[in-house]
Design a protein around this motif. Structure first.
Motif: not given
Lengths: 353, 353
Positions: B18-40
């Motif tokens: 239930g998030v945007s593509l971008q957020t998933v992309s950020r998680v995949i690439n270990n990018e900053p600006n992702v809250r831990p909860a979201m990352q999980e």
DNA sequence: CTGAAAGCGCTAACAT
DNA sequence: ATGTTAGCGCTTTCAG
């Protein structure tokens, strides 16, 4: 760093030739419906600009990835590399596989996968998702792992199972184990040997059984005895020592031994030396890999050459053809040959025994 | 056949989490600006669906290709594979390179390129355009080919030059040739040898010179003579025979010889045998590759081990780091070690000569 | 036979 | 900290 974009794209070619992208695409892929004059014009632009299509883009648009994945067992492969004992299975696969791939504009990529863990499927699935190969080459023991073959069949990826005769999806292609064992046995029979021992490989490799069969077949054809003359090892040196000892301890020991691996052959050589048996005068010996080391022993070993390169090449060809033609049914066999060196000679005359 | 589309894409993950593509992309690439909860949450969806990003798509969008290209000389490599003499340069590169790549989610792909033709640039350019590798590993003789290094520098692709100390763009990384030669020489000096001959490699390989230097340095440090004690070969067996003969024909012949390649060492062994010189009693011998065969000679050869795997591993690491960090300046040296076997012994006492 | 449009899966750049 | 938009280079529809 800075996003590196393609320097020359299909657009540049299209612009240069004054045609649409589509026409260029057709030329690249040798598709029909392009007039010769047009084809030439486009090709000229391609050559002029030095255009080479991006594999990533081709794959993205639903076409081929031009990648063939060779899956090898991680532990076995790394162990061989580290041991540095000259085992060149991977090199021979590259020789046959890479060159054949190159001829068709493909690349071959080696991937190491653990057989023994429960996440085989995950490892393999990840490789497939990441790379999207057009074909997969399965080597033993993966080629007989139903988890793997099942996964591949399900996903509809063409794959070849090297070194197995099992029925099932994908191309089965063997290195003529039965034939090769017969070859080795016949060679010894021709040299006058009547008691020919066989050191088999482990049961969990199906090729072990096929090699035993080849020996049996040749022996039976020559009406020679086989009872008690087959011992089983695990391909390793130690097991070869045990097996060779058992054979030579027989009341009526063999005058020749065929070992199913180079290490077991080396072990047999060692055992013979310890017992004061001269090879080949007292005992003939045939090895079943033709890996580099068997040429450097004293004497150099007569060996069955496993046609790894040829088999891999054939498998790659079939995989590439699979895109258009249907995969062949049944088992394909690429036969090996016997390389005669100094470890085999005429059987000692009976009265000497 | 049927276009095989990705089974699980970033879209599926985004929908599931239930998030945007971008957020998933950020998680995949270990990018900053992702809250831990979201990352999980996203990671959970990734794991659940077994999502693995498509390298092709990643590359397409201007990101990495996760591919490291190892460029080897076509003729030399194929010759080694066909000869089946146990030379395992490629295997050792794979051992160091593939495993390091795998640790970082990269793959290593071998590409054979002709050095001697005038279309080196085209061949290499085509490979780059097709594969868009994130880094390139250059082995000798490519690592000293200015056409190649120039092309790579121009295109801004990170590359490592293995086996060279030349200045220039890209990472220069050697296998400690000078150091290794010193090591071998010191070993012989410690054994009491005073006349130590050296069989150098061909001049067009810069490492030949470095090895000679190491020998010279060690000899000079020990105040030992070197005049007339260095002959040059071409790494091959024949040239080794000639060089060894010359050294042993000297009025005051060496009691030990260091050969710059395994083939030249084998040749020296052969020459010694022909002359009735026992190795190591009459002549000590050190080889300069530690390829598998030198363990199977009589006696097994003391040899300098070229740390091919370690060097390749280091080079790959640097290449991968190059995306973020700056490439190191100057020459990196991964030193080898001496493997002492049966071909070296105390110098024969002088009164015997 | 040739061209135009749509989209593959992902990320960079730009919002919010 | 997250979402939206546009586009990578190519091929597959689908039109002409």
């Amino acid at each position: 760093m800075g996003r590196r974009r393609q320097s020359v794209t299909i657009k540049h070619v299209a612009a240069d030739a004054g045609v649409s992208l589509q026409t260029v695409s057709r030329v690249i892929n040798n598709e029909p419906n392009v007039r010769p004059a047009m084809q030439e014009r486009v090709q000229a632009s391609i050559d002029k600009l030095g255009y080479v299509p991006s594999i990533a883009a081709q794959r993205m648009s639903g076409s081929r990835s031009y990648l063939i994945l060779a899956i090898n067992d991680r532990d076995l492969t790394i162990a061989d590399w580290r041991a540095r004992e000259g085992r060149d299975w991977v090199d021979q696969m590259l020789l046959g596989g890479m060159l054949t791939c190159a001829q068709h504009g493909y690349r071959m990529l080696i991937e190491l996968v653990d057989t023994h863990t429960d996440h085989v499927e995950r490892e393999l699935g990840a490789a497939i998702a990441a790379l999207q190969p057009d074909g997969i080459l399965l080597t033993p023991p993966h080629s007989e792992n139903p988890l793997i073959t099942g996964l591949l069949a399900e996903r509809g990826i063409p794959f070849a199972r090297i070194g197995t005769t099992d029925e099932g999806p994908g191309i089965a292609i063997t290195m003529g184990d039965t034939f090769n064992a017969q070859l080795a046995t016949d060679h010894l029979i021709e040299l006058g040997h009547e008691r020919i021992g066989f050191i088999a490989g482990p049961e969990d490799f199906s090729l072990s059984g096929r090699r035993v069969n080849g020996w049996l077949r040749a022996m039976e054809a020559a009406e020679l005895p086989t009872g008690g003359l087959c011992e089983r090892g695990d391909f390793g040196f130690e097991s070869g020592m045990v097996a060779a000892s058992k054979l030579l301890d027989l009341e009526n020991p063999p005058t020749a031994i065929i070992a199913s691996s180079d290490q077991m052959a080396l072990a047999t050589l060692e055992i013979a030396r310890k017992r004061g048996l001269k090879v080949p005068q007292d005992l003939s010996l045939v090895s079943f890999d033709n890996s580099p080391i068997v040429r450097f022993t004293q004497p150099p070993l007569t060996a069955v050459d496993q046609p790894i390169a040829a088999t891999t090449a054939r498998a790659v060809e079939l995989l590439i053809e699979a895109r258009t033609k249907k995969l062949p049914e049944g088992v394909i066999s690429v036969e090996g040959e016997l390389v005669v060196r100094g470890s085999t000679a005429r059987a000692p005359s009976r009265d000497n025994g």
